[in-house]
Design a protein around this motif. Structure first.
Motif, mmCIF file in Angstrom:
data_model
loop_
_atom_site.group_PDB
_atom_site.id
_atom_site.type_symbol
_atom_site.label_atom_id
_atom_site.label_comp_id
_atom_site.label_asym_id
_atom_site.label_seq_id
_atom_site.Cartn_x
_atom_site.Cartn_y
_atom_site.Cartn_z
ATOM 1 N N SER A 37 0.927 -1.425 0.017
ATOM 2 C CA SER A 37 0.047 0.218 -0.043
ATOM 3 C C SER A 37 0.970 1.098 0.092
ATOM 4 C CB SER A 37 -0.804 0.009 1.392
ATOM 5 O OG SER A 37 -1.522 -1.085 1.800
ATOM 6 N N ALA A 38 0.246 2.305 0.070
ATOM 7 C CA ALA A 38 1.003 3.549 -0.093
ATOM 8 C C ALA A 38 1.576 3.828 1.486
ATOM 9 C CB ALA A 38 -0.136 4.695 -0.098
ATOM 10 N N THR A 43 -2.245 8.098 1.665
ATOM 11 C CA THR A 43 -3.481 8.194 0.818
ATOM 12 C C THR A 43 -4.571 9.382 1.346
ATOM 13 O OG1 THR A 43 -3.504 5.938 0.231
ATOM 14 C CG2 THR A 43 -5.619 6.925 -0.096
ATOM 15 N N GLU A 121 0.714 4.615 -4.033
ATOM 16 C CA GLU A 121 1.119 2.941 -4.300
ATOM 17 C C GLU A 121 2.278 2.980 -5.374
ATOM 18 O OE1 GLU A 121 -1.736 3.693 -3.285
ATOM 19 O OE2 GLU A 121 -2.179 2.104 -1.559
ATOM 20 N N PHE A 183 -4.803 -1.707 -4.301
ATOM 21 C CA PHE A 183 -5.618 -0.742 -4.369
ATOM 22 C C PHE A 183 -5.981 -0.286 -5.667
ATOM 23 C CE2 PHE A 183 -6.056 4.110 -3.167
ATOM 24 C CZ PHE A 183 -7.362 4.174 -2.719
ATOM 25 N N ARG A 197 -11.292 2.509 -0.520
ATOM 26 C CA ARG A 197 -10.258 2.598 0.505
ATOM 27 C C ARG A 197 -9.930 1.332 1.276
ATOM 28 N NH1 ARG A 197 -8.492 7.547 2.929
ATOM 29 N NH2 ARG A 197 -6.670 6.303 3.560
ATOM 30 N N GLU A 198 -8.898 1.060 1.611
ATOM 31 C CA GLU A 198 -8.234 -0.105 2.503
ATOM 32 C C GLU A 198 -8.282 -1.315 1.670
ATOM 33 O OE1 GLU A 198 -7.176 0.105 5.389
ATOM 34 O OE2 GLU A 198 -7.296 2.301 5.633
ATOM 35 N N GLY A 199 -8.195 -0.857 0.286
ATOM 36 C CA GLY A 199 -8.718 -2.177 -0.755
ATOM 37 C C GLY A 199 -7.317 -2.968 -1.146
ATOM 38 N N SER A 200 -6.163 -2.713 -0.277
ATOM 39 C CA SER A 200 -5.152 -3.444 -0.774
ATOM 40 C C SER A 200 -4.933 -4.770 -0.441
ATOM 41 C CB SER A 200 -3.717 -2.800 -0.344
ATOM 42 O OG SER A 200 -3.514 -1.766 -0.859
HETATM 43 N N1 ASP Z 1 -3.681 3.130 0.425
HETATM 44 C C1 ASP Z 1 -4.994 2.948 0.323
HETATM 45 C C2 ASP Z 1 -5.781 3.463 1.649
HETATM 46 O O1 ASP Z 1 -5.145 3.680 2.392
HETATM 47 C C3 ASP Z 1 -5.158 1.372 0.229
HETATM 48 C C4 ASP Z 1 -4.857 0.498 1.357
HETATM 49 O O2 ASP Z 1 -4.111 0.988 2.272
HETATM 50 O O3 ASP Z 1 -5.444 -0.453 1.566
HETATM 51 O O4 ASP Z 1 -6.971 3.461 1.546
#
Ligand code: ASP
Ligand code: ADP
Ligand code: MG
Length: 417
Positions: A37-38, A43, A121, A183, A197-200
């Protein structure tokens, strides 16, 4: 092949990236695809860039400068006097981003959002890929947008499974160590899209599915899946094993340690998912697989904060039945309000929703034309899976007012204020 996923918290600074390398040294890194992820809260920072671009253009430059500095500091911490080529990569990405923002004519917020946030990312994986090379590792940097193909639903794009599977198989083949982005993906016009969001975690599952991976491991800042979020609960216990179904339920009710979409593809191919600590890679962690519901079988607690409870009652004492209910659900869908819980009686209907897209006022205005409406904001939705009498007692005695309570065989839910 094994799939590993490292989230933002694991690579929030140079020591974090060094630790990631240590984890790979400890557990091995051949025949491995690493999804990253980032870095840290990048993000969120890119979301501020987008906000500034649309609403507060004076802030734009400052936001970009700070974010570039953040990445250059990590580069310096990792590469020291050999930083120049990697710093040039970082400058290159920021140049691209500047050019996009300067030349973009599209007014579509969600489109711009995806074009911009994806740089988080791209930056993290480029820096880490270069750091792998510094270790003498042969690593292949895969642009996830070349294989994760989606529709045009920017910010929450839907996957084209057939095409994506074929492309992943082709692009990842023949490499011992692949590093790629979570993501992000792209649509049929090759514009960047994101998976939400949080899709990694979900990206890791997609790669694993396409590659028939032997397992997926998501490396976290916790020992594994616990029976409650340690940021919220003092005494938590590690869940050593969870069935796919239980993990889907926990994620659905809001256990944010696993993204809810992650489990379905893994379950279809029975690929085990491990949740482990990046601080203790040899620790036991949690295995999500076929079999036992939960081990140990103990109550699991999930809290979703800042929800909204809407109570509707008919103006003329008429019943709230199918027709009204379908009208209400139509509106909730139209105003993008995910429904967390419902309860109805003859003349009233209560619904706990998530005001994710900040459209509550619009919705309430429409509802008032047909119902008496009471709104309670900032309520907590508290869920207990596998509850016991003692667990329910502790909620009733925690000093909060219970606005609504609902129970099925396995799950008790409370709306608290
Ligand atoms: N970088 C993205 C986020 O913060 C994806 C992830 O972290 O899963 O939502
Ligand atoms: P990532 O770095 O992969 O994005 P997240 O921050 O999204 O990681 O997820 C890890 C966090 O999830 C933990 O720090 C913890 O606070 C939270 N969390 C919520 N529910 C649970 C749970 N049931 N078990 C473990 N962690 C949980
Ligand atoms: Mg996360």
């Amino acid at each position: 092949m094994k799939v590993f996923k490292f989230g933002g918290a694991s690579v929030k600074d140079a020591p974090g990236v060094k630790n990631l390398v240590r984890v790979l040294q400890t557990v091995g890194h051949s025949d491995t695809l690493v999804v990253v992820s980032a870095m840290g809260k990048t993000t969120n920072a890119l979301e501020r860039v987008i906000e500034a671009y649309f609403e507060n253009i004076e802030r734009l430059n400052q936001e970009l400068v700070e974010l570039k500095e953040f990445h250059l500091t990590i580069v310096k911490g990792l590469f020291e006097e050999q930083s120049a080529p990697v710093a040039a990569d970082v400058h290159g990405f920021f140049e691209e981003l500047h050019t996009f923002l300067k030349t973009n004519k599209a007014p579509n917020y969600s489109f711009v959002y995806d074009q911009v946030v994806s740089y988080g990312e791209l930056l993290s994986t480029t820096i880490i890929h270069r750091y792998f090379e510094l270790q003498g590792w042969k690593s292949y940097w895969l642009d996830a947008r070349e294989c994760i193909k989606t529709d045009d639903y920017y910010r929450a794009a839907n996957l084209d499974w057939e095409l994506t599977q074929d492309l992943i198989k082709t692009k990842a083949k023949g490499h011992q160590l692949v590093i790629t982005q979570g993501f992000i993906g792209s649509n049929s016009n090759n514009f960047t899209t994101t998976l939400g969001r949080e899709g990694s975690d979900y990206s890791a599952a997609i790669f694993a599915y396409a590659l028939n991976a032997e397992s997926v491991t998501i490396w976290k800042d916790v020992p594994g899946v616990l029976n409650g979020d340690p940021r919220v609960f003092k005494h938590t216990e590690l869940l050593r094993q969870i069935s796919y179904r239980e993990a889907i339920e926990l994620a659905f009710y809001g256990a944010s340690v696993i993204h809810p979409k992650t489990l379905q593809p893994l379950q279809r191919k029975e690929i085990p998912l491990y949740v482990k600590s990046f601080e203790n890679p040899e620790g036991e962690g949690t295995a999500v697989a076929k079999g036992k519901t939960l081990d140990p079988l103990i109550p699991c607690y999930i809290v979703k904060k800042d929800q909204v409870l809407i109570r509707l009652s008919s103006i003329d004492f008429s019943f709230i039945v199918e027709e009204n209910i379908s009208y209400i659900f139509g509106l909730l869908h139209e105003y993008q309000m995910p429904v967390e819980l419902i309860q109805n009686s003859a003349i009233s209907f209560s619904v706990c929703v998530n005001n994710k897209y900040k459209r509550l006022d619009e919705l309430v205005l429409v509802l008032r034309s047909r119902f008496n409406v009471e709104v309670k904001e900032q309520v907590d939705l508290f869920t207990v899976r596998h509850f016991t009498d003692q667990a329910l007692e502790s909620i009733r005695n925690n000093g909060k007012q219970i606005l609504l309570e609902q129970r099925t065989e396995e799950t008790a839910q409370f709306v608290l204020s």
